[in-house]
Design a protein around this motif. Sequence first.
Motif, short mmCIF file in Angstrom:
data_model
loop_
_atom_site.label_atom_id
_atom_site.label_comp_id
_atom_site.label_asym_id
_atom_site.label_seq_id
_atom_site.Cartn_x
_atom_site.Cartn_y
_atom_site.Cartn_z
N ALA A 1 -16.82 6.02 4.30
CA ALA A 1 -16.42 7.18 3.50
C ALA A 1 -15.22 6.82 2.63
O ALA A 1 -14.07 6.88 3.07
CB ALA A 1 -16.10 8.36 4.43
N ASP A 2 -15.50 6.45 1.38
CA ASP A 2 -14.43 5.97 0.50
C ASP A 2 -13.45 7.07 0.11
O ASP A 2 -12.37 6.78 -0.39
CB ASP A 2 -15.03 5.35 -0.75
CG ASP A 2 -15.68 4.01 -0.45
OD1 ASP A 2 -15.06 3.21 0.25
OD2 ASP A 2 -16.82 3.79 -0.90
N GLY A 3 -13.82 8.32 0.34
CA GLY A 3 -12.91 9.42 0.03
C GLY A 3 -11.94 9.73 1.16
O GLY A 3 -11.07 10.58 1.01
N ILE A 4 -12.10 9.06 2.30
CA ILE A 4 -11.21 9.28 3.45
C ILE A 4 -10.25 8.10 3.55
O ILE A 4 -10.68 6.96 3.70
CB ILE A 4 -12.04 9.45 4.75
CG1 ILE A 4 -12.84 10.75 4.66
CG2 ILE A 4 -11.14 9.42 5.98
CD1 ILE A 4 -13.74 11.01 5.86
N VAL A 5 -8.95 8.40 3.47
CA VAL A 5 -7.94 7.34 3.50
C VAL A 5 -7.67 6.97 4.95
O VAL A 5 -7.30 7.83 5.76
CB VAL A 5 -6.64 7.80 2.80
CG1 VAL A 5 -5.58 6.71 2.89
CG2 VAL A 5 -6.93 8.15 1.34
N ALA B 1 -14.70 16.61 9.91
CA ALA B 1 -16.06 17.07 9.63
C ALA B 1 -17.07 16.01 10.04
O ALA B 1 -18.16 16.32 10.52
CB ALA B 1 -16.20 17.41 8.15
N GLY C 1 -3.73 13.84 4.72
CA GLY C 1 -4.51 14.60 3.73
C GLY C 1 -6.01 14.43 3.87
O GLY C 1 -6.77 15.19 3.28
N SER C 2 -6.45 13.44 4.64
CA SER C 2 -7.89 13.22 4.83
C SER C 2 -8.39 13.72 6.17
O SER C 2 -9.56 13.50 6.52
CB SER C 2 -8.21 11.71 4.71
OG SER C 2 -8.08 11.26 3.38
N TRP D 1 1.16 6.34 3.42
CA TRP D 1 0.68 7.68 3.72
C TRP D 1 1.27 8.16 5.04
O TRP D 1 1.62 7.34 5.89
CB TRP D 1 -0.85 7.69 3.82
CG TRP D 1 -1.55 7.37 2.55
CD1 TRP D 1 -2.20 6.20 2.25
CD2 TRP D 1 -1.70 8.21 1.40
NE1 TRP D 1 -2.73 6.27 0.98
CE2 TRP D 1 -2.43 7.49 0.43
CE3 TRP D 1 -1.27 9.50 1.08
CZ2 TRP D 1 -2.76 8.00 -0.82
CZ3 TRP D 1 -1.59 10.02 -0.17
CH2 TRP D 1 -2.33 9.28 -1.10
N GLY E 1 -9.15 16.67 7.26
CA GLY E 1 -10.23 17.66 7.18
C GLY E 1 -11.59 17.00 7.10
O GLY E 1 -12.45 17.19 7.98
N PRO E 2 -11.84 16.21 6.06
CA PRO E 2 -13.15 15.55 5.96
C PRO E 2 -13.42 14.57 7.10
O PRO E 2 -14.57 14.40 7.51
CB PRO E 2 -13.09 14.83 4.61
CG PRO E 2 -11.66 14.82 4.20
CD PRO E 2 -11.01 16.00 4.85
N ALA F 1 0.87 -1.18 0.00
CA ALA F 1 0.00 0.00 0.00
C ALA F 1 0.90 1.23 0.00
O ALA F 1 2.06 1.15 0.41
CB ALA F 1 -0.87 0.00 1.25
N PRO F 2 0.37 2.36 -0.46
CA PRO F 2 1.17 3.58 -0.32
C PRO F 2 1.37 3.90 1.16
O PRO F 2 0.45 3.73 1.96
CB PRO F 2 0.31 4.66 -1.00
CG PRO F 2 -1.06 4.09 -1.12
CD PRO F 2 -0.93 2.60 -1.08
#
Lengths: 463, 463
Positions: free
Chosen positions: A255-259, A302, A295-296, A230, A298-299, A227-228
């Motif tokens: 939440a698939d947009g949150i790593v 939220a 990078g995730s 992060w 913030g969301p 995996a990367p």
Amino acid sequence: MSALPERQPRPERASRYDIAALKEDLAGIALIDETQIVRKRSRDFFWYSPILNQQLADKSADIIATPRDEAEVVRIAAACARRRIPLTVRAAGTGNYGQAVPLEGGVLLDITGLTGIERQEPGIARIAAGARMLDVDIALRETGFEQRMHPSTKRSATVGGFVAGGSGGVGSVTYGGLREPGNILAARIVTVEEEPRIIELRDDAAQKVNRAYGTTGIITALEMPLAPAWPWIDVIVAFDSYMDAFETGYEVALADGIVKKLVTPISSVITPYFGALKAHCPEGKSILICMIAEGSLGPFKAIVGKRGAVTYEAPSEEGPGTVPLYEYTWNHTTLQWLKSDRSITYLQCLFPHDRLVESARETIAAFGDELLPHHEFIRFGGKVTASALPILRYSTPERLNAVIAQHEASGVFIANPHVVSLEEGSRHKRADADQLGFKSEVDPQGLLNPGKMASFVPAGQAK
Amino acid sequence: MSALPERQPRPERASRYDIAALKEDLAGIALIDETQIVRKRSRDFFWYSPILNQQLADKSADIIATPRDEAEVVRIAAACARRRIPLTVRAAGTGNYGQAVPLEGGVLLDITGLTGIERQEPGIARIAAGARMLDVDIALRETGFEQRMHPSTKRSATVGGFVAGGSGGVGSVTYGGLREPGNILAARIVTVEEEPRIIELRDDAAQKVNRAYGTTGIITALEMPLAPAWPWIDVIVAFDSYMDAFETGYEVALADGIVKKLVTPISSVITPYFGALKAHCPEGKSILICMIAEGSLGPFKAIVGKRGAVTYEAPSEEGPGTVPLYEYTWNHTTLQWLKSDRSITYLQCLFPHDRLVESARETIAAFGDELLPHHEFIRFGGKVTASALPILRYSTPERLNAVIAQHEASGVFIANPHVVSLEEGSRHKRADADQLGFKSEVDPQGLLNPGKMASFVPAGQAK
């Protein structure tokens, strides 16, 4: 890790195998036969279970072999096959079901001498089975990668031990467990025959060694997907109620947009046992422990900010002198409690993905203060769900089995961690058919970790 | 892209706005008022819809403004607000619903002059709204990253246009659509007021510009999350039946251990329209188009090989002179057919995740040769499901609406691509409440792309 329970020294006992002759066969290979050391290394963390703690207390190998390379593994396998001596593979011994405990004595094969990354290409590393997972990640991170998942015991555990006895862990909220296609790319094994073969198992075939406790060949190397790497941030969020923590964790997991790498709600009843971490666990609050890519954040905030308050946030650390945050999750939660109170034990649950919240709520309501919840959000078969290793206030084996039965009746799968055989410990109470068939090819005499794949019968023998 | 349908030149028409005065206001900013150019750039790919093609044929801006930077955007916004002149933002014009078509004339604001990556940190890039998505990926890949998702029009489309009019695309099988938390980190917008403000919208607030067709502020920059730039391999797999391709694609989509960017089953009835790609599409076979990370090819082939045969496999290319494989998927499938047959159109469907296979099978059975299937596996709300842009053999508007109604009655959501307003085109037939409320703050006079957020009424005006 905490100290093992103290035991009285026991009298020496003659082996039923010709260990002296075996030693001659293995001249040049490092062996250990000091009884105290052999007995100590024949144990793992099965003592989390009061039942296994009784059953396995007296089990021990006769001798430990510590090969330096695969060629020595082959010599050991050949000698054991010739002399009909059982052979149980052991690495860090961080398992909880006696995976690495030899039930019938013989050789304990310590594979921690097989270390290092043999080869790396984009997204793939070929790793010696005895390599410590933390060492592997330290090396991989220089190339921008890391292992997709690891157990909470990563600082001790080996890659081979994880595949042989694990199933998933930190990272499974994104990638699922080791059983998902693509999470073990290949395995190299040595067979236990008079003339051992080296076999490469690829893709689906690699599943033949997954969680087989080393009964289906001696794993010497694994090709694992990466995996990367992060920049992970450890976060603790406090909530008024456990279900607030759970439902928020579920939202994060979906939440698939949150790593993310770890999403673990933990009950307020458990956190008082959390040593140094207590400072970040307000009294009476349930918490959510997460590892989130920087990078995730913030969301992520939220979402968690709607019901919770962040009490801790710092880059993940797992180097010397640190206690990684993930060492409060998965079955380390149990260990944190056991450090000061040996009266409890735990279960292993898999919740149904299609009624996850209801199911978690029902279980909590059904057992009250007897069963203290923490869950692990994971992907399973492509769906977000939760596994759990809840802490059980232990009374009797009968009550333990009743609690298990009640879970199963309500649709929660249990992988019973209070039994030694693969069959009894599996969700479906049977050996994997592929693994069972494969064992007869690679270990025809049934010498590998005997008693663990209990339904295996060597050719020509009646059970 | 294919040529636009030819149209007869129309007579010049006087504008209802004081364009001459506006030109003076905008001295120094590049403007275009040649009628033919203005009319041509006032169009997008709405002509995929026979209904929109009639409705929008005569719509045009009066003048095009092409700002070089955000400061010029601010001047244009101020001038339009002062003079009550509508302002419609346009970038590459690759949309299919007339998103960028000015319904009431005025200024067409071409933002393709705002280019470049303003800032990058691990996993995040801040990108000027007019940057072409292919250029952005070319730049990002040097750092090991790429954009998480892009439309099939990536070679023309801009980041701002994708966010304003897109929703998801290649990459959404892993990350979901732009609506998922974390997939748009922040947006910078310019308000349309006499003294325009520059507002930073972060996390949840950034959703106020997502798929709002530029009605809720002029997007000048976007902070977007990045993905690792895996070495992608394009693969085509042939199957005897469409449902074999579909079910296999679903299995791939559910396999969390397989790193993927695109999973698209396409009917054997469609592939004969696939130009150069036909060589890899055996007659009568339905296909599965995939983009798979090189390191995951082994387990991927283990899955697809059960029912299919790989007919094409090569590293993904999207440079000059190449036609990327993804230009046969999403709504490019429709375009491939339209190149030789203008009688068809398409729908936009979202299938229910909890009865996905049954639902796909029902739809195919219900419409037979009238509706030709291809699906896009995506994540939506954390669940694997499929969207689809099936090709519809068009007859009448009434029949089109009946087909839509029948889908909705059977539990398939439709985002109608044959209507101009956000409300009619949404799955729930209403404007997003947050976006509607926000518009009154940032565009109080309703000058931005008027008619698209149809339920918006400027303060003090009766509708």
